[in-house]
Scaffold this active site. Structure first.
Site, short mmCIF file in Angstrom:
data_model
loop_
_atom_site.label_atom_id
_atom_site.label_comp_id
_atom_site.label_asym_id
_atom_site.label_seq_id
_atom_site.Cartn_x
_atom_site.Cartn_y
_atom_site.Cartn_z
N GLY A 50 -32.76 2.32 -20.71
CA GLY A 50 -33.97 3.09 -20.44
C GLY A 50 -33.67 4.53 -20.75
O GLY A 50 -33.02 4.83 -21.76
N GLU A 51 -34.05 5.43 -19.90
CA GLU A 51 -33.75 6.85 -20.10
C GLU A 51 -32.90 7.32 -18.92
O GLU A 51 -33.40 7.40 -17.79
CB GLU A 51 -35.07 7.62 -20.22
CG GLU A 51 -34.92 9.03 -20.70
CD GLU A 51 -34.16 9.13 -22.04
OE1 GLU A 51 -34.40 8.33 -22.96
OE2 GLU A 51 -33.30 10.03 -22.13
N SER A 52 -31.63 7.61 -19.21
CA SER A 52 -30.71 7.88 -18.11
C SER A 52 -31.15 9.07 -17.26
O SER A 52 -30.99 9.05 -16.03
CB SER A 52 -29.30 8.09 -18.64
OG SER A 52 -29.27 9.09 -19.63
N CYS A 82 -26.30 0.49 -21.93
CA CYS A 82 -26.89 1.64 -22.61
C CYS A 82 -27.12 2.81 -21.64
O CYS A 82 -26.17 3.44 -21.24
CB CYS A 82 -28.15 1.21 -23.34
SG CYS A 82 -28.56 2.33 -24.68
N ARG A 110 -24.12 10.61 -25.45
CA ARG A 110 -25.48 10.04 -25.56
C ARG A 110 -25.97 10.07 -26.99
O ARG A 110 -25.59 10.92 -27.78
CB ARG A 110 -26.46 10.87 -24.70
CG ARG A 110 -26.25 10.69 -23.23
CD ARG A 110 -27.26 11.51 -22.44
NE ARG A 110 -28.63 11.01 -22.62
CZ ARG A 110 -29.71 11.69 -22.27
NH1 ARG A 110 -29.61 12.89 -21.76
NH2 ARG A 110 -30.91 11.16 -22.45
N ILE A 140 -29.79 0.65 -29.32
CA ILE A 140 -31.06 1.39 -29.34
C ILE A 140 -30.81 2.79 -28.78
O ILE A 140 -30.57 2.95 -27.59
CB ILE A 140 -32.14 0.67 -28.49
CG1 ILE A 140 -32.30 -0.79 -28.97
CG2 ILE A 140 -33.47 1.42 -28.54
CD1 ILE A 140 -33.15 -1.65 -28.05
N ARG A 141 -30.81 3.77 -29.65
CA ARG A 141 -30.45 5.15 -29.23
C ARG A 141 -29.23 5.12 -28.30
O ARG A 141 -29.21 5.67 -27.21
CB ARG A 141 -31.64 5.85 -28.57
CG ARG A 141 -32.80 6.06 -29.55
CD ARG A 141 -34.00 6.72 -28.91
NE ARG A 141 -33.64 7.99 -28.34
CZ ARG A 141 -33.79 8.31 -27.04
NH1 ARG A 141 -34.28 7.45 -26.20
NH2 ARG A 141 -33.46 9.49 -26.62
N HIS A 176 -27.29 -3.97 -25.97
CA HIS A 176 -28.23 -4.66 -25.06
C HIS A 176 -28.18 -6.19 -25.21
O HIS A 176 -29.06 -6.76 -25.86
CB HIS A 176 -29.66 -4.25 -25.40
CG HIS A 176 -29.99 -2.83 -25.09
ND1 HIS A 176 -30.49 -2.43 -23.87
CD2 HIS A 176 -29.91 -1.72 -25.85
CE1 HIS A 176 -30.70 -1.13 -23.88
NE2 HIS A 176 -30.36 -0.66 -25.07
N GLU A 178 -29.15 -8.29 -23.18
CA GLU A 178 -30.35 -8.85 -22.52
C GLU A 178 -31.52 -8.99 -23.50
O GLU A 178 -32.48 -9.69 -23.22
CB GLU A 178 -30.75 -7.99 -21.31
CG GLU A 178 -31.44 -6.65 -21.58
CD GLU A 178 -30.48 -5.54 -22.04
OE1 GLU A 178 -29.29 -5.81 -22.27
OE2 GLU A 178 -30.95 -4.39 -22.17
N1 GLN Z 1 -30.73 7.30 -25.16
C1 GLN Z 1 -30.94 6.81 -23.84
C2 GLN Z 1 -30.30 7.75 -22.79
O1 GLN Z 1 -29.61 8.65 -23.14
C3 GLN Z 1 -30.37 5.42 -23.67
C4 GLN Z 1 -31.13 4.46 -24.57
C5 GLN Z 1 -31.16 3.05 -24.05
O2 GLN Z 1 -30.89 2.76 -22.88
N2 GLN Z 1 -31.59 2.15 -24.90
O3 GLN Z 1 -30.51 7.58 -21.63
#
Ligand code: GLN
Length: 201
Positions: A50-52, A82, A110, A140-141, A176, A178
């Site tokens: 998600g977005e940390s 992630c 990150r 993913i990112r 990921h 999952e």
């Molecule tokens: N780029 C996101 C972060 O820095 C992590 C991306 C992800 O969980 N798929 O939180």
């Protein structure tokens, strides 16, 4: 075999995918964790992607961050994917002010694979307690582990970058599992959880 309860932090991110994946494993109950009461009812916790920065903000607002740290210190296994890997890290490279749970002796970088390849898939092998698990790594990112303490085991690398690590009962992957059809890494985490119940700290 008695059933184990694995919670998935469900404040933001792809927690549904983890719940679904855990439900494919025999003798594992998967449940969403949003409150201290939810946390008290689980044997282990998954921190999803998600977005940390958003996840840590929501956690500190509800004081769940402190509860998770307390449980981890008394031996609760945690698996972070992630953003979850970033949350577990003691340090975030180039962002020393970013708050995290500071549980693993790793420094996370990150969004470390560059903009033009923000998302990609590749075949990887993960070495888990002597077994070699082939996995489809979906990034993913994604972050990677820029540095780590010698007590941290490297389970997988991609182009010389560390992308899966374990320190005791804490497991983290930059990718990921999952979101693939393969529950091997979740099964490996479930085996760590079983071990923690058989040998409490
Ligand atoms: N780029 C996101 C972060 O820095 C992590 C991306 C992800 O969980 N798929 O939180």
């Amino acid at each position: 075999m008695t059933a184990i309860n694995i919670g998935v932090l469900a404040v933001q991110g792809d927690f549904h995918a983890h719940i679904k994946m855990l439900q494919t494993i025999a003798e594992v109950n998967a449940q969403e964790v949003r409150t201290e009461t939810d946390l008290a009812g689980v044997d282990a916790l998954v921190l999803p992607g998600g977005e940390s920065t958003t996840i840590i903000k929501l956690l500190s607002r509800s004081y769940l961050d402190k509860e998770i740290v307390k449980r981890a210190q008394s031996g609760m296994p945690i698996y972070g994917t992630c953003a979850g890997l970033i949350l577990l890290a003691k340090e975030v490279s180039e962002r020393p002010d970013q708050p995290t749970l500071q549980l693993m002796d790793i420094c996370a970088a990150r969004n470390a694979f560059g903009r033009q390849i923000d998302s990609f898939e590749t075949d990887l092998t993960v070495s888990a307690s002597g077994d070699v698990i082939p996995v489809r790594g979906l990034f993913i990112r994604a972050p990677f582990v820029a540095s780590h303490d010698s007590s941290v085991q490297v389970l997988a690398t991609y182009r010389d970058r560390v992308v899966a690590v374990q320190q005791g009962r804490l497991l983290a992957t930059a990718f990921h599992p999952e979101l693939t059809g393969d529950n091997a890494i979740h099964k490996y985490f479930a085996s760590i959880v079983r071990g923690s119940i058989e040998r409490p700290k």
